[in-house]
Design a protein around this motif. Sequence first.
Motif, PDB file in Angstrom:
ATOM      1  N   ASN A 109      61.152 -43.673  26.580  1.00  0.00           N
ATOM      2  CA  ASN A 109      61.309 -42.609  25.521  1.00  0.00           C
ATOM      3  C   ASN A 109      62.283 -41.703  26.200  1.00  0.00           C
ATOM      4  N   PRO A 110      63.564 -41.798  25.597  1.00  0.00           N
ATOM      5  CA  PRO A 110      64.439 -40.506  26.162  1.00  0.00           C
ATOM      6  C   PRO A 110      64.106 -39.152  25.662  1.00  0.00           C
ATOM      7  N   LEU A 111      63.290 -38.970  24.568  1.00  0.00           N
ATOM      8  CA  LEU A 111      63.228 -37.905  23.881  1.00  0.00           C
ATOM      9  C   LEU A 111      61.784 -37.397  24.182  1.00  0.00           C
ATOM     10  N   THR A 112      61.491 -37.609  25.399  1.00  0.00           N
ATOM     11  CA  THR A 112      60.364 -37.017  25.970  1.00  0.00           C
ATOM     12  C   THR A 112      60.459 -36.919  27.516  1.00  0.00           C
ATOM     13  N   GLY A 113      61.085 -35.555  27.825  1.00  0.00           N
ATOM     14  CA  GLY A 113      61.634 -35.446  29.298  1.00  0.00           C
ATOM     15  C   GLY A 113      62.194 -33.828  29.159  1.00  0.00           C
ATOM     16  N   LEU A 114      62.638 -33.552  30.398  1.00  0.00           N
ATOM     17  CA  LEU A 114      63.404 -32.315  30.603  1.00  0.00           C
ATOM     18  C   LEU A 114      64.784 -32.683  30.821  1.00  0.00           C
ATOM     19  N   TYR A 115      65.852 -31.636  30.410  1.00  0.00           N
ATOM     20  CA  TYR A 115      67.109 -31.816  30.468  1.00  0.00           C
ATOM     21  C   TYR A 115      67.811 -30.407  30.874  1.00  0.00           C
ATOM     22  N   ARG A 116      68.582 -30.477  31.927  1.00  0.00           N
ATOM     23  CA  ARG A 116      69.358 -29.183  32.475  1.00  0.00           C
ATOM     24  C   ARG A 116      70.445 -28.873  31.582  1.00  0.00           C
ATOM     25  N   THR A 117      70.524 -27.430  31.403  1.00  0.00           N
ATOM     26  CA  THR A 117      71.740 -26.900  30.653  1.00  0.00           C
ATOM     27  C   THR A 117      72.744 -26.469  31.500  1.00  0.00           C
ATOM     28  N   ALA A 118      73.891 -25.993  30.795  1.00  0.00           N
ATOM     29  CA  ALA A 118      74.858 -25.634  31.777  1.00  0.00           C
ATOM     30  C   ALA A 118      74.566 -24.375  32.702  1.00  0.00           C
ATOM     31  N   VAL A 139      59.466 -33.201  23.581  1.00  0.00           N
ATOM     32  CA  VAL A 139      58.437 -34.019  23.432  1.00  0.00           C
ATOM     33  C   VAL A 139      58.250 -34.722  21.930  1.00  0.00           C
ATOM     34  N   MET A 140      59.095 -35.737  22.032  1.00  0.00           N
ATOM     35  CA  MET A 140      59.025 -36.442  20.462  1.00  0.00           C
ATOM     36  C   MET A 140      58.690 -37.811  20.725  1.00  0.00           C
ATOM     37  N   PHE A 146      69.520 -26.162  18.042  1.00  0.00           N
ATOM     38  CA  PHE A 146      68.337 -26.651  17.838  1.00  0.00           C
ATOM     39  C   PHE A 146      67.395 -25.998  16.816  1.00  0.00           C
ATOM     40  N   VAL A 147      67.781 -25.159  15.953  1.00  0.00           N
ATOM     41  CA  VAL A 147      67.144 -24.458  14.930  1.00  0.00           C
ATOM     42  C   VAL A 147      67.069 -25.523  13.970  1.00  0.00           C
ATOM     43  N   ALA A 148      68.041 -26.494  13.790  1.00  0.00           N
ATOM     44  CA  ALA A 148      67.855 -27.709  12.980  1.00  0.00           C
ATOM     45  C   ALA A 148      67.338 -28.850  13.403  1.00  0.00           C
ATOM     46  N   LEU A 149      66.608 -28.740  14.678  1.00  0.00           N
ATOM     47  CA  LEU A 149      65.920 -29.913  15.367  1.00  0.00           C
ATOM     48  C   LEU A 149      64.681 -30.088  14.843  1.00  0.00           C
ATOM     49  N   ASP A 150      64.334 -31.396  14.277  1.00  0.00           N
ATOM     50  CA  ASP A 150      62.998 -31.514  13.372  1.00  0.00           C
ATOM     51  C   ASP A 150      61.845 -31.600  14.555  1.00  0.00           C
ATOM     52  N   GLY A 151      62.335 -32.366  15.588  1.00  0.00           N
ATOM     53  CA  GLY A 151      61.331 -32.754  16.650  1.00  0.00           C
ATOM     54  C   GLY A 151      60.910 -31.561  17.369  1.00  0.00           C
ATOM     55  N   PRO A 152      59.592 -31.646  18.021  1.00  0.00           N
ATOM     56  CA  PRO A 152      59.222 -30.674  19.113  1.00  0.00           C
ATOM     57  C   PRO A 152      60.049 -30.440  20.258  1.00  0.00           C
ATOM     58  N   TRP A 153      60.527 -29.154  20.546  1.00  0.00           N
ATOM     59  CA  TRP A 153      61.273 -28.995  21.866  1.00  0.00           C
ATOM     60  C   TRP A 153      61.069 -27.607  22.459  1.00  0.00           C
ATOM     61  N   ALA A 154      61.135 -27.141  23.509  1.00  0.00           N
ATOM     62  CA  ALA A 154      60.979 -25.912  24.081  1.00  0.00           C
ATOM     63  C   ALA A 154      61.771 -25.647  24.929  1.00  0.00           C
TER      64      ALA A 154
END
Length: 401
Positions: A241-250, A258-259, A317-325
Amino acid sequence: MKPLEGIRVLEVAMYGFVPSAGAVLADWGADVIKVEHAVTGDPQRGLRRTGAFTVEGDPNPNVAHANRGKRSLGLDMSNPRGREVLHELVRDADVFLTSFLPASRARLGIDVDDIRAVNPRIVYARGSALGPRGAESDRGGYDMTAFWARAGTAASITPPGTDGVITAPGPAYGDTVSGTNLAGGIAAALLRRERTGESSVVDVSLLGSGLWALGHSIALSLHLDRAWEGVTPSAHASPANPLTGLYRTADDRYVSFVMLQPARFWANVCHCLGRPDLADDPRFATTESIAAHTAEAVKILREVIATRPLAEWSERFVALDGPWAPVQDTLQAAADAQVRANGYIGQAGDLELVASPVQFDVEYTSLGSAPEFAAQTEEILTELGYDWDRILALKASGAVT
């Protein structure tokens, strides 16, 4: 009106764990009288250095976190006159809260039978390191030993091959969790007494709280006969599941996704990332195809998310439906607009402190200042009916400060 207004708690405890239960009860409106050694006070008052942090002067957050909203009485319980004062306090108390070990409770005459002989209706609450039964019930301990190390978290969070183990993320971590558990148990015991007239002995330990905090992992481990293992930091959380994990920003921050239903959220994520073309990519059309192509999806998401700083992604990500933080440090978490909107951090005298997590009637939890050592001794004795001559005599005898 707070839910525990009118309830009096007599706290005979030191350091972080049990006093943090008293702090929660004070947040909920109880009158918490902190009984401290007449000369030295709570040893926690001497704590100025924790990790790389040193506090000079007052106020001292190392004291205030677990002691806000209380009143302090300096009392020598080994002095017969001091014990008389203690018994006067016990007669008017609803809860006796202690962290003292069994041998000390017996020596000072503050064990269950001693206190119940003075006030049979009192709720007697004990916080311990390792629980009230078993061969080690008379041993002391701290959250680092009983909660973090012994209950499984330290080993479970440490990645395989690490030299040593990961330590707790901050001071009083297990103490605070365990103190909230103890406060909840006391509240339940007060309700039982209200309904049945029967008083309880409430026990919470650092070991039991540590196991409870890791309870889901332990249940899986017992069922599958396999110890829970930590993962290497920054490794992707799920192989399917690519939508459960950590991603580094610029700007070298991280976002956490965690979707758990990737097919449901994939198109929405792609649009928020500015890659609508990926929404119709057949590799990511179903849960099964996403699982088969997770490595490719993770590579794409890493590349895209690395192009913008966290602030820009937060707007998108205000428009993102799934859980993120966003992954935040302590200062960032304290400044979080959602944290502030809910009053999760409040003013306590000259300090800002985290409020205990339970709120009532959608109102902020108001926090009181932590007391200076023995600051309310005379006030409390006056409430018990002592006149000034008797107070001076007690002070002269060393029974009170």
